[in-house]
Design a protein around this motif. Structure first.
Motif, PDB file in Angstrom:
ATOM      1  N   SER A  31     -12.034  -2.498 -13.248  1.00 21.94           N
ATOM      2  CA  SER A  31     -13.467  -3.333 -13.406  1.00 21.94           C
ATOM      3  C   SER A  31     -14.230  -2.227 -14.148  1.00 21.94           C
ATOM      4  CB  SER A  31     -14.102  -3.455 -11.980  1.00 21.94           C
ATOM      5  OG  SER A  31     -14.265  -2.556 -11.329  1.00 21.94           O
ATOM      6  N   PHE A  66     -10.609  -8.176  -7.923  1.00 22.85           N
ATOM      7  CA  PHE A  66      -9.859  -8.267  -6.747  1.00 22.85           C
ATOM      8  C   PHE A  66      -9.288  -6.718  -6.580  1.00 22.85           C
ATOM      9  CE2 PHE A  66      -7.421  -8.858 -10.504  1.00 22.85           C
ATOM     10  CZ  PHE A  66      -6.141  -8.080 -10.341  1.00 22.85           C
ATOM     11  N   THR A  67      -8.906  -6.395  -5.333  1.00 21.41           N
ATOM     12  CA  THR A  67      -8.561  -5.184  -4.811  1.00 21.41           C
ATOM     13  C   THR A  67      -6.847  -5.077  -5.053  1.00 21.41           C
ATOM     14  OG1 THR A  67     -10.098  -4.891  -3.196  1.00 21.41           O
ATOM     15  CG2 THR A  67      -8.492  -3.332  -3.043  1.00 21.41           C
ATOM     16  N   LYS A  68      -6.160  -3.997  -5.762  1.00 22.13           N
ATOM     17  CA  LYS A  68      -5.152  -3.579  -5.947  1.00 22.13           C
ATOM     18  C   LYS A  68      -4.877  -2.376  -5.469  1.00 22.13           C
ATOM     19  CE  LYS A  68      -1.325  -4.439  -9.308  1.00 22.13           C
ATOM     20  NZ  LYS A  68      -1.113  -4.712 -10.750  1.00 22.13           N
ATOM     21  N   VAL A  69      -3.933  -1.956  -4.996  1.00 28.16           N
ATOM     22  CA  VAL A  69      -3.412  -0.644  -4.371  1.00 28.16           C
ATOM     23  C   VAL A  69      -2.514   0.034  -5.550  1.00 28.16           C
ATOM     24  CG1 VAL A  69      -2.334   0.797  -2.684  1.00 28.16           C
ATOM     25  CG2 VAL A  69      -3.459  -1.234  -1.939  1.00 28.16           C
ATOM     26  N   GLU A  75      -6.756   2.262  -3.505  1.00 35.76           N
ATOM     27  CA  GLU A  75      -7.174   0.936  -3.723  1.00 35.76           C
ATOM     28  C   GLU A  75      -8.266   1.081  -4.974  1.00 35.76           C
ATOM     29  OE1 GLU A  75      -9.130  -0.575  -0.311  1.00 35.76           O
ATOM     30  OE2 GLU A  75      -7.337  -0.860   0.751  1.00 35.76           O
ATOM     31  N   GLU A  76      -8.002   0.018  -6.133  1.00 30.72           N
ATOM     32  CA  GLU A  76      -8.636  -0.052  -7.239  1.00 30.72           C
ATOM     33  C   GLU A  76      -9.356  -1.498  -7.165  1.00 30.72           C
ATOM     34  OE1 GLU A  76      -6.176   2.912  -9.914  1.00 30.72           O
ATOM     35  OE2 GLU A  76      -5.695   0.884  -9.812  1.00 30.72           O
ATOM     36  N   GLN A  77     -10.623  -1.633  -7.785  1.00 31.81           N
ATOM     37  CA  GLN A  77     -11.140  -2.778  -8.228  1.00 31.81           C
ATOM     38  C   GLN A  77     -10.579  -3.357  -9.519  1.00 31.81           C
ATOM     39  OE1 GLN A  77     -11.955  -4.025  -4.948  1.00 31.81           O
ATOM     40  NE2 GLN A  77     -13.142  -5.302  -6.375  1.00 31.81           N
ATOM     41  N   ARG A  78     -10.110  -4.512  -9.838  1.00 34.29           N
ATOM     42  CA  ARG A  78      -9.306  -4.730 -10.902  1.00 34.29           C
ATOM     43  C   ARG A  78      -9.777  -6.207 -11.403  1.00 34.29           C
ATOM     44  NH1 ARG A  78      -5.337  -2.305 -13.560  1.00 34.29           N
ATOM     45  NH2 ARG A  78      -5.046  -0.397 -12.588  1.00 34.29           N
TER      46      ARG A  78
END
Length: 118
Positions: A31, A66-69, A75-78
């Motif tokens: 993000s 959205f959050t993706k591991v 955890e990253e916001q993408r």
């Protein structure tokens, strides 16, 4: 339209057929990086080894993250970027194919180039 075998009445939709000449790529980026991308930015899509890159343009930046591991468990916001190819693909592509994207953030015609060893 149906996930398993079932009786269907006459006229019920069984499947959708897409026009593969008008594909788009959905690229997820961090993000923080998505803030620097502008709609219309040039993109080069790498389809695989030995194949030429496919040029494209960013059509849309989705407004919801959205959050993706990550592979490291972080955890990253993408954010999804929708990329439309600007040329025909050199090979047949379909849903779910992997592509690597290189997004051009800035272009400067009068930039001074200095060797890294200088």
């Amino acid at each position: 339209h149906h996930e398993s075998a079932t009786a269907v009445p006459a006229g019920e939709a069984l499947m959708e057929i897409a026009d593969t000449a008008h594909l788009e790529a959905v690229i997820d980026v961090l993000s923080g990086d998505a803030l620097r991308v502008k709609p219309g930015a040039a993109v080069r899509l790498a389809l695989g080894s030995g194949l030429p890159e496919l040029p494209g343009r960013v059509e849309r930046i989705e407004p919801v993250a959205f959050t993706k591991v990550s592979a490291l468990g972080i955890e990253e916001q993408r954010v999804n970027l929708i990329v439309a190819p600007t040329a025909a693909a050199p090979v047949a592509l379909g849903d779910g194919y992997r592509v690597d994207a290189r997004i051009t953030l800035d272009v400067r015609d009068d930039a001074l180039l200095v060797p890294t060893g200088a």
